[in-house]
Scaffold this active site. Structure first.
Site, PDB file in Angstrom:
ATOM      1  N   LEU A  16     -12.078  -0.275  -0.443  1.00 51.15           N
ATOM      2  CA  LEU A  16     -12.900  -0.585  -1.628  1.00 51.15           C
ATOM      3  C   LEU A  16     -13.243  -2.068  -1.697  1.00 51.15           C
ATOM      4  N   ASN A  36      11.045   4.866  -7.109  1.00 49.13           N
ATOM      5  CA  ASN A  36      11.028   5.810  -8.222  1.00 49.13           C
ATOM      6  C   ASN A  36      12.167   6.820  -8.102  1.00 49.13           C
ATOM      7  N   LEU A  37      12.521   7.372  -9.249  1.00 46.93           N
ATOM      8  CA  LEU A  37      13.728   8.201  -9.310  1.00 46.93           C
ATOM      9  C   LEU A  37      13.675   9.447  -8.429  1.00 46.93           C
ATOM     10  N   TYR A  79       1.152  -5.085 -11.578  1.00 48.39           N
ATOM     11  CA  TYR A  79       0.603  -3.733 -11.360  1.00 48.39           C
ATOM     12  C   TYR A  79       0.166  -3.135 -12.703  1.00 48.39           C
ATOM     13  N   ASN A  92      -1.677   3.338   2.376  1.00 47.10           N
ATOM     14  CA  ASN A  92      -0.411   3.923   1.909  1.00 47.10           C
ATOM     15  C   ASN A  92      -0.428   5.442   2.037  1.00 47.10           C
ATOM     16  N   ARG A 136      12.484   9.749 -19.502  1.00 52.78           N
ATOM     17  CA  ARG A 136      11.065   9.702 -19.132  1.00 52.78           C
ATOM     18  C   ARG A 136      10.445  11.082 -19.251  1.00 52.78           C
ATOM     19  N   LYS A 161      -3.730  -2.222 -14.495  1.00 53.30           N
ATOM     20  CA  LYS A 161      -4.195  -0.955 -15.088  1.00 53.30           C
ATOM     21  C   LYS A 161      -4.828  -1.208 -16.457  1.00 53.30           C
ATOM     22  N   ASP A 195     -10.741   6.419   1.603  1.00 56.63           N
ATOM     23  CA  ASP A 195      -9.384   5.862   1.576  1.00 56.63           C
ATOM     24  C   ASP A 195      -9.260   4.914   2.758  1.00 56.63           C
ATOM     25  N   SER A 250      -2.051   4.568 -16.556  1.00 60.50           N
ATOM     26  CA  SER A 250      -0.615   4.826 -16.548  1.00 60.50           C
ATOM     27  C   SER A 250      -0.040   4.603 -17.937  1.00 60.50           C
ATOM     28  N   ALA A 251       1.036   5.309 -18.221  1.00 55.21           N
ATOM     29  CA  ALA A 251       1.759   5.090 -19.476  1.00 55.21           C
ATOM     30  C   ALA A 251       2.313   3.676 -19.550  1.00 55.21           C
TER      31      ALA A 251
HETATM   32  P1  NAD Z   1      -0.761   6.601  -3.371  1.00 57.74           P
HETATM   33  O1  NAD Z   1      -0.403   5.270  -2.856  1.00 57.74           O
HETATM   34  O2  NAD Z   1      -0.128   7.796  -2.741  1.00 57.74           O
HETATM   35  O3  NAD Z   1      -2.350   6.798  -3.326  1.00 57.74           O
HETATM   36  C1  NAD Z   1      -3.249   5.711  -3.467  1.00 57.74           C
HETATM   37  C2  NAD Z   1      -4.225   5.773  -2.294  1.00 57.74           C
HETATM   38  O4  NAD Z   1      -5.160   4.705  -2.408  1.00 57.74           O
HETATM   39  C3  NAD Z   1      -3.542   5.651  -0.942  1.00 57.74           C
HETATM   40  O5  NAD Z   1      -3.960   6.734  -0.120  1.00 57.74           O
HETATM   41  C4  NAD Z   1      -4.048   4.307  -0.393  1.00 57.74           C
HETATM   42  O6  NAD Z   1      -4.155   4.333   1.010  1.00 57.74           O
HETATM   43  C5  NAD Z   1      -5.384   4.170  -1.109  1.00 57.74           C
HETATM   44  N1  NAD Z   1      -5.861   2.786  -1.306  1.00 57.74           N
HETATM   45  C6  NAD Z   1      -5.197   1.750  -1.863  1.00 57.74           C
HETATM   46  N2  NAD Z   1      -5.982   0.663  -1.889  1.00 57.74           N
HETATM   47  C7  NAD Z   1      -7.177   1.021  -1.344  1.00 57.74           C
HETATM   48  C8  NAD Z   1      -8.388   0.328  -1.090  1.00 57.74           C
HETATM   49  N3  NAD Z   1      -8.543  -0.972  -1.377  1.00 57.74           N
HETATM   50  N4  NAD Z   1      -9.412   1.008  -0.524  1.00 57.74           N
HETATM   51  C9  NAD Z   1      -9.283   2.317  -0.199  1.00 57.74           C
HETATM   52  N5  NAD Z   1      -8.147   3.009  -0.399  1.00 57.74           N
HETATM   53  C10 NAD Z   1      -7.107   2.371  -0.966  1.00 57.74           C
HETATM   54  O7  NAD Z   1      -0.483   6.610  -4.961  1.00 57.74           O
HETATM   55  P2  NAD Z   1      -0.484   7.790  -6.008  1.00 57.74           P
HETATM   56  O8  NAD Z   1       0.903   7.966  -6.486  1.00 57.74           O
HETATM   57  O9  NAD Z   1      -1.217   8.953  -5.485  1.00 57.74           O
HETATM   58  O10 NAD Z   1      -1.290   7.104  -7.179  1.00 57.74           O
HETATM   59  C11 NAD Z   1      -2.692   7.276  -7.331  1.00 57.74           C
HETATM   60  C12 NAD Z   1      -3.180   6.421  -8.486  1.00 57.74           C
HETATM   61  O11 NAD Z   1      -2.481   6.800  -9.678  1.00 57.74           O
HETATM   62  C13 NAD Z   1      -2.921   4.926  -8.298  1.00 57.74           C
HETATM   63  O12 NAD Z   1      -4.034   4.220  -8.826  1.00 57.74           O
HETATM   64  C14 NAD Z   1      -1.690   4.685  -9.131  1.00 57.74           C
HETATM   65  O13 NAD Z   1      -1.617   3.363  -9.585  1.00 57.74           O
HETATM   66  C15 NAD Z   1      -1.891   5.661 -10.277  1.00 57.74           C
HETATM   67  N6  NAD Z   1      -0.639   6.046 -10.925  1.00 57.74           N
HETATM   68  C16 NAD Z   1       0.366   6.557 -10.162  1.00 57.74           C
HETATM   69  C17 NAD Z   1       1.562   6.896 -10.772  1.00 57.74           C
HETATM   70  C18 NAD Z   1       2.701   7.448  -9.945  1.00 57.74           C
HETATM   71  O14 NAD Z   1       3.812   7.489 -10.425  1.00 57.74           O
HETATM   72  N7  NAD Z   1       2.494   7.905  -8.731  1.00 57.74           N
HETATM   73  C19 NAD Z   1       1.738   6.717 -12.155  1.00 57.74           C
HETATM   74  C20 NAD Z   1       0.677   6.211 -12.901  1.00 57.74           C
HETATM   75  C21 NAD Z   1      -0.515   5.876 -12.267  1.00 57.74           C
HETATM   76  C1  UD1 Z   2       7.875   3.102 -12.967  1.00 62.12           C
HETATM   77  C2  UD1 Z   2       7.002   1.899 -13.227  1.00 62.12           C
HETATM   78  C3  UD1 Z   2       5.680   2.340 -13.845  1.00 62.12           C
HETATM   79  C4  UD1 Z   2       5.015   3.395 -12.980  1.00 62.12           C
HETATM   80  C5  UD1 Z   2       5.989   4.555 -12.809  1.00 62.12           C
HETATM   81  C6  UD1 Z   2       5.465   5.668 -11.962  1.00 62.12           C
HETATM   82  C7  UD1 Z   2       8.568   0.073 -13.717  1.00 62.12           C
HETATM   83  C8  UD1 Z   2       9.041  -0.895 -14.751  1.00 62.12           C
HETATM   84  N1  UD1 Z   2       7.663   0.967 -14.133  1.00 62.12           N
HETATM   85  O1  UD1 Z   2       8.165   3.728 -14.189  1.00 62.12           O
HETATM   86  O2  UD1 Z   2       4.825   1.227 -13.970  1.00 62.12           O
HETATM   87  O3  UD1 Z   2       3.813   3.854 -13.601  1.00 62.12           O
HETATM   88  O4  UD1 Z   2       7.185   4.059 -12.190  1.00 62.12           O
HETATM   89  O5  UD1 Z   2       5.256   5.227 -10.655  1.00 62.12           O
HETATM   90  O6  UD1 Z   2       8.982   0.037 -12.578  1.00 62.12           O
HETATM   91  N2  UD1 Z   2      16.009   5.097 -12.000  1.00 62.12           N
HETATM   92  C9  UD1 Z   2      17.323   5.000 -11.567  1.00 62.12           C
HETATM   93  N3  UD1 Z   2      17.575   4.776 -10.238  1.00 62.12           N
HETATM   94  C10 UD1 Z   2      16.573   4.653  -9.323  1.00 62.12           C
HETATM   95  C11 UD1 Z   2      15.224   4.751  -9.761  1.00 62.12           C
HETATM   96  C12 UD1 Z   2      14.979   4.958 -11.117  1.00 62.12           C
HETATM   97  O7  UD1 Z   2      18.245   5.115 -12.366  1.00 62.12           O
HETATM   98  O8  UD1 Z   2      16.854   4.443  -8.121  1.00 62.12           O
HETATM   99  C13 UD1 Z   2      15.744   5.357 -13.424  1.00 62.12           C
HETATM  100  C14 UD1 Z   2      14.960   4.265 -14.120  1.00 62.12           C
HETATM  101  O9  UD1 Z   2      15.804   3.289 -14.626  1.00 62.12           O
HETATM  102  C15 UD1 Z   2      14.215   5.074 -15.195  1.00 62.12           C
HETATM  103  C16 UD1 Z   2      13.982   6.439 -14.545  1.00 62.12           C
HETATM  104  O10 UD1 Z   2      14.937   6.528 -13.485  1.00 62.12           O
HETATM  105  O11 UD1 Z   2      15.041   5.261 -16.313  1.00 62.12           O
HETATM  106  C17 UD1 Z   2      12.597   6.594 -13.952  1.00 62.12           C
HETATM  107  O12 UD1 Z   2      12.318   5.495 -13.098  1.00 62.12           O
HETATM  108  P1  UD1 Z   2      11.011   5.424 -12.186  1.00 62.12           P
HETATM  109  O13 UD1 Z   2      10.856   6.702 -11.430  1.00 62.12           O
HETATM  110  O14 UD1 Z   2      11.083   4.160 -11.398  1.00 62.12           O
HETATM  111  O15 UD1 Z   2       9.804   5.381 -13.222  1.00 62.12           O
HETATM  112  P2  UD1 Z   2       9.541   4.379 -14.466  1.00 62.12           P
HETATM  113  O16 UD1 Z   2      10.546   3.317 -14.549  1.00 62.12           O
HETATM  114  O17 UD1 Z   2       9.332   5.217 -15.675  1.00 62.12           O
END
Ligand code: NAD
Ligand code: UD1
Length: 343
Positions: A59, A201-202, A151, A35, A233, A155, A31, A124-125
């Site tokens: 990476l 995120n929510l 973003y 972040n 969701r 994916k 890592d 991701s979805a």
């Molecule tokens: P996160 O940011 O907490 O974890 C990602 C990690 O990758 C971090 O520790 C960051 O420091 C590291 N990183 C980023 N770029 C790097 C690089 N170039 N080299 C080395 N390390 C690097 O995020 P997360 O929520 O744990 O998500 C993990 C994975 O899942 C991500 O690929 C994200 O896109 C995917 N994902 C997350 C969600 C979500 O809602 N959290 C949803 C769908 C997919």
């Molecule tokens: C978002 C990302 C998606 C990512 C996912 C998980 C977008 C368009 N999509 O999805 O790519 O994989 O997060 O990280 O951003 N909401 C509120 N108030 C807020 C925050 C969110 O009402 O302050 C609502 C949103 O409108 C949504 C729900 O909560 O209806 C969930 O939102 P969020 O947690 O951001 O996830 P996604 O939009 O599903």
């Protein structure tokens, strides 16, 4: 079995390291801490009583990555490392494509050079764009022009990169895991999501309102065609998600080639339902107002998770109340996230 976890100190990565260690795997993490904080892994080691080898490597640095593979022998890679802020990706598309796409290509090249053939990838979805019908099965169309941000497009591009790579190397195995909305935290309250700045995120937003760090939630849209007008969701507990990765590794040992699984619960909850579950879990009132829709949002999205059940034997076991209770425990025990977070 020795697993390399890229992005392992992040939110989902740290929970997955914990489940891997508990399942008896040896774990190393790469890592760059852009972040996350290494404190998450120190806590995982404390919780499990097991050691994690940590390499602070980007990476985007192929020779640094190669050195890691020279020092250790890995049986498989779980690849979480990536940038994930949707809004930021719109302003910095090249940074996102460079980090996520080039970073993954570098990783695949090093794996290939060192004969490591199994990879689990965080998709991701979001790759489904605007769903034609619900629930979403893995065969639903993934349309790049219906994805609203760089973003999400990174994916989908990476799903194709990994498929093409496997097609050219039939001994390799790839699991594309499409996460729905990961939330919550480990039940100990020791590790959890530690977002940078104001959460997008929510759930992290709601928990910061509950802990008194933010004044009120803005609910984006109250006029969707959903049960109560707010967005729906498929929230999934991060521990269930982490366990899904351990089961995906087992699946790759059967040499399946490329497999794709939705990791979700199959249940859709509205924003108002989440707010009310979080109020119950935390005993706090969540102030909110309903404002206009957020650009790029869809009305509803939830999984058909039956393929993961039949092929991985995986089902999400934790419901919304547990997600909120565990998220709240983490937030209230760590109101400012990890100390000395590397950000
Ligand atoms: P996160 O940011 O907490 O974890 C990602 C990690 O990758 C971090 O520790 C960051 O420091 C590291 N990183 C980023 N770029 C790097 C690089 N170039 N080299 C080395 N390390 C690097 O995020 P997360 O929520 O744990 O998500 C993990 C994975 O899942 C991500 O690929 C994200 O896109 C995917 N994902 C997350 C969600 C979500 O809602 N959290 C949803 C769908 C997919
Ligand atoms: C978002 C990302 C998606 C990512 C996912 C998980 C977008 C368009 N999509 O999805 O790519 O994989 O997060 O990280 O951003 N909401 C509120 N108030 C807020 C925050 C969110 O009402 O302050 C609502 C949103 O409108 C949504 C729900 O909560 O209806 C969930 O939102 P969020 O947690 O951001 O996830 P996604 O939009 O599903």
């Amino acid at each position: 079995m020795h697993i390399l976890v890229t992005g392992g100190s992040g939110y989902i990565g740290s929970h997955t390291c914990l489940e891997l260690l508990q399942a008896g795997y040896q774990v190393s993490v790469v890592d760059n801490l852009c972040n996350s904080s290494q404190e998450s892994l120190a806590r995982v080691s404390r919780l499990t009583g097991k050691k994690i080898s940590f390499f602070r490597v980007d990476l985007l640095d192929p020779s640094g990555l190669d050195e890691v593979f020279q020092k250790q022998t890995f049986d498989a890679v779980i690849h979480f490392a990536g940038l994930k802020a949707v809004g930021e990706s719109v302003g910095k598309p090249l940074v996102y494509y460079q980090n996520n796409v080039t970073g993954t290509i570098n990783l695949c090249e090093v794996m290939q050079r060192h004969g490591v053939r199994d990879i689990v990838f965080s998709s991701s979805a979001t790759v489904y764009g605007i769903p034609e019908s619900l629930p979403l099965t893995e065969s639903a169309p993934t349309l790049i022009n219906l994805i609203t941000n760089p973003y999400g497009r990174s994916k989908l591009i990476l799903e194709f990169v990994l498929r093409d790579w496997q097609a050219a190397n039939p001994d390799f195995n790839v699991a594309l895991l499409r996460y729905f909305n990961p939330v919550g935290a480990h039940g100990s309250g020791e590790i959890g999501e530690d977002p940078n700045g104001i959460p997008n995120n929510l759930l992290p937003y709601v928990s910061q309102v509950a802990v008194g760090q933010l004044p009120r939630l803005k609910i984006f849209g109250g006029d969707y065609e959903t049960k109560d007008g707010t967005g729906v969701r498929d929230y999934i507990h991060v521990v269930d998600l982490a366990i899904g990765h351990v089961q995906a590794l087992d699946r790759l040992r059967q040499n399946p080639g490329v497999v794709t699984y939705n990791l979700g619960t199959g249940n859709g909850y509205s924003v108002l339902e989440v707010v009310s579950a979080f109020e119950k879990a935390s005993g706090q009132t969540i102030a909110y107002e309903i404002v206009g829709r957020r650009a790029g949002d869809i009305a509803a999205c939830y999984a058909d998770p039956s393929l993961a059940k039949s092929e991985l034997g995986w089902v999400a076991e934790r419901g919304l109340d547990e997600m909120c209770a565990d998220g709240w425990r983490w937030q209230s025990m760590n109101p400012h996230g990890f100390p000395m977070a590397g950000k």
